[in-house]
Design a protein around this motif. Structure first.
Motif, PDB file in Angstrom:
ATOM      1  N   THR A   9     -27.508 -55.904   6.625  1.00 21.67           N
ATOM      2  CA  THR A   9     -27.072 -56.878   5.660  1.00 21.67           C
ATOM      3  C   THR A   9     -26.478 -56.191   4.586  1.00 21.67           C
ATOM      4  N   TRP A  10     -26.736 -54.934   4.404  1.00 27.64           N
ATOM      5  CA  TRP A  10     -26.501 -54.101   3.354  1.00 27.64           C
ATOM      6  C   TRP A  10     -24.853 -53.966   3.406  1.00 27.64           C
ATOM      7  N   PRO A  11     -23.964 -53.838   4.399  1.00 24.09           N
ATOM      8  CA  PRO A  11     -22.389 -53.622   4.338  1.00 24.09           C
ATOM      9  C   PRO A  11     -22.072 -54.845   3.949  1.00 24.09           C
ATOM     10  N   VAL A  12     -22.457 -56.063   4.051  1.00 27.89           N
ATOM     11  CA  VAL A  12     -21.941 -57.208   3.505  1.00 27.89           C
ATOM     12  C   VAL A  12     -22.360 -57.453   2.107  1.00 27.89           C
ATOM     13  N   ALA A  13     -23.165 -56.888   1.380  1.00 27.84           N
ATOM     14  CA  ALA A  13     -23.622 -57.163   0.123  1.00 27.84           C
ATOM     15  C   ALA A  13     -22.780 -57.424  -0.809  1.00 27.84           C
ATOM     16  N   PRO A  14     -21.690 -56.426  -0.703  1.00 31.83           N
ATOM     17  CA  PRO A  14     -20.380 -56.607  -1.920  1.00 31.83           C
ATOM     18  C   PRO A  14     -19.746 -57.881  -1.665  1.00 31.83           C
ATOM     19  N   VAL A  15     -19.517 -58.299  -0.352  1.00 24.19           N
ATOM     20  CA  VAL A  15     -18.812 -59.264  -0.318  1.00 24.19           C
ATOM     21  C   VAL A  15     -19.672 -60.583  -0.638  1.00 24.19           C
ATOM     22  N   ARG A  16     -21.072 -60.644  -0.543  1.00 22.25           N
ATOM     23  CA  ARG A  16     -21.924 -61.855  -0.985  1.00 22.25           C
ATOM     24  C   ARG A  16     -22.020 -61.918  -2.387  1.00 22.25           C
ATOM     25  N   ALA A  17     -21.914 -60.349  -3.185  1.00 20.64           N
ATOM     26  CA  ALA A  17     -21.872 -60.588  -4.683  1.00 20.64           C
ATOM     27  C   ALA A  17     -20.449 -61.111  -5.182  1.00 20.64           C
ATOM     28  N   VAL A  18     -19.230 -60.861  -4.473  1.00 19.44           N
ATOM     29  CA  VAL A  18     -18.029 -61.309  -5.139  1.00 19.44           C
ATOM     30  C   VAL A  18     -17.875 -62.904  -4.730  1.00 19.44           C
ATOM     31  N   LEU A  21     -19.998 -64.431  -7.386  1.00 15.39           N
ATOM     32  CA  LEU A  21     -19.321 -64.291  -8.554  1.00 15.39           C
ATOM     33  C   LEU A  21     -18.246 -65.343  -8.947  1.00 15.39           C
ATOM     34  N   GLY A  22     -17.428 -65.678  -7.795  1.00 18.56           N
ATOM     35  CA  GLY A  22     -16.510 -66.814  -7.778  1.00 18.56           C
ATOM     36  C   GLY A  22     -17.221 -67.985  -7.797  1.00 18.56           C
ATOM     37  N   GLU A  23     -18.549 -68.213  -7.378  1.00 15.89           N
ATOM     38  CA  GLU A  23     -19.346 -69.595  -7.491  1.00 15.89           C
ATOM     39  C   GLU A  23     -19.391 -69.689  -8.908  1.00 15.89           C
ATOM     40  N   LEU A  24     -19.993 -68.755  -9.893  1.00 18.00           N
ATOM     41  CA  LEU A  24     -20.384 -68.809 -11.090  1.00 18.00           C
ATOM     42  C   LEU A  24     -19.446 -69.181 -12.003  1.00 18.00           C
ATOM     43  N   ILE A  25     -18.164 -68.436 -11.488  1.00 16.63           N
ATOM     44  CA  ILE A  25     -17.026 -68.554 -12.625  1.00 16.63           C
ATOM     45  C   ILE A  25     -16.362 -70.225 -12.311  1.00 16.63           C
ATOM     46  N   GLN A  26     -16.531 -70.634 -10.931  1.00 19.07           N
ATOM     47  CA  GLN A  26     -16.274 -71.850 -10.779  1.00 19.07           C
ATOM     48  C   GLN A  26     -16.878 -72.981 -11.472  1.00 19.07           C
ATOM     49  N   GLU A  27     -18.332 -72.911 -11.565  1.00 24.44           N
ATOM     50  CA  GLU A  27     -19.277 -73.623 -12.432  1.00 24.44           C
ATOM     51  C   GLU A  27     -19.050 -73.640 -13.691  1.00 24.44           C
ATOM     52  N   GLN A  28     -18.765 -72.521 -14.418  1.00 22.75           N
ATOM     53  CA  GLN A  28     -18.648 -72.406 -15.724  1.00 22.75           C
ATOM     54  C   GLN A  28     -17.111 -73.097 -15.961  1.00 22.75           C
ATOM     55  N   ALA A  29     -16.297 -72.871 -15.294  1.00 24.41           N
ATOM     56  CA  ALA A  29     -14.934 -73.556 -15.390  1.00 24.41           C
ATOM     57  C   ALA A  29     -15.174 -75.410 -15.291  1.00 24.41           C
ATOM     58  N   GLU A  30     -15.873 -75.550 -14.414  1.00 26.80           N
ATOM     59  CA  GLU A  30     -16.300 -77.055 -14.297  1.00 26.80           C
ATOM     60  C   GLU A  30     -16.952 -77.411 -15.471  1.00 26.80           C
ATOM     61  N   ARG A  31     -17.965 -76.380 -16.046  1.00 26.30           N
ATOM     62  CA  ARG A  31     -18.695 -77.050 -17.175  1.00 26.30           C
ATOM     63  C   ARG A  31     -17.731 -77.144 -18.374  1.00 26.30           C
ATOM     64  N   GLU A  32     -16.882 -76.334 -18.646  1.00 29.46           N
ATOM     65  CA  GLU A  32     -15.903 -76.244 -19.639  1.00 29.46           C
ATOM     66  C   GLU A  32     -14.789 -77.428 -19.643  1.00 29.46           C
ATOM     67  N   LEU A  33     -14.528 -77.891 -18.436  1.00 34.41           N
ATOM     68  CA  LEU A  33     -13.773 -79.018 -18.259  1.00 34.41           C
ATOM     69  C   LEU A  33     -14.381 -80.352 -18.497  1.00 34.41           C
ATOM     70  N   ARG A  34     -15.616 -80.430 -18.350  1.00 25.15           N
ATOM     71  CA  ARG A  34     -16.406 -81.774 -18.632  1.00 25.15           C
ATOM     72  C   ARG A  34     -17.075 -81.543 -19.755  1.00 25.15           C
ATOM     73  N   ASP A  35     -16.930 -80.600 -20.730  1.00 26.94           N
ATOM     74  CA  ASP A  35     -17.529 -80.387 -22.027  1.00 26.94           C
ATOM     75  C   ASP A  35     -16.883 -81.428 -22.939  1.00 26.94           C
ATOM     76  N   PRO A  36     -17.815 -82.520 -23.576  1.00 24.51           N
ATOM     77  CA  PRO A  36     -17.171 -83.316 -24.500  1.00 24.51           C
ATOM     78  C   PRO A  36     -16.536 -82.988 -25.710  1.00 24.51           C
ATOM     79  N   ALA A  37     -17.049 -81.793 -26.312  1.00 22.39           N
ATOM     80  CA  ALA A  37     -16.223 -81.332 -27.441  1.00 22.39           C
ATOM     81  C   ALA A  37     -14.643 -80.759 -26.946  1.00 22.39           C
TER      82      ALA A  37
END
Length: 77
Positions: A9-18, A21-37
């Motif tokens: 699984t070591w060779p695919v670790a960078p792909v899994r990390a990317v 990272l994409g999932e984290l960015i998407q979650e943050q963007a969705e939180r900001e879209l729904r932020d009441p402020a």
């Protein structure tokens, strides 16, 4: 078994990390879209643009509808 799985699984670790990272960015963007402020600030900007005559009442109504749909995650029509 841990060493063997690590070797295979070591060779695919960078792909899994990317992907994670994409999932984290998407979650943050969705939180900001729904932020009441953020939504409130955008609604205030629309109201000010309407008062200033930059947009029409219809444009304001459409923008508010779109903002609310984005915030709630629903789509009509």
């Amino acid at each position: 078994m841990g060493l063997i799985s690590l070797i295979f699984t070591w060779p695919v670790a960078p792909v899994r990390a990317v992907i994670r990272l994409g999932e984290l960015i998407q979650e943050q963007a969705e939180r900001e879209l729904r932020d009441p402020a953020v939504v409130r600030r955008r609604l205030e900007e629309l109201a000010e643009a309407r008062r200033s005559g930059l947009i029409s009442e219809e444009e304001e109504s459409q923008a508010v509808e779109q903002l609310l749909q984005t915030m709630t995650g629903t789509r009509r029509g």
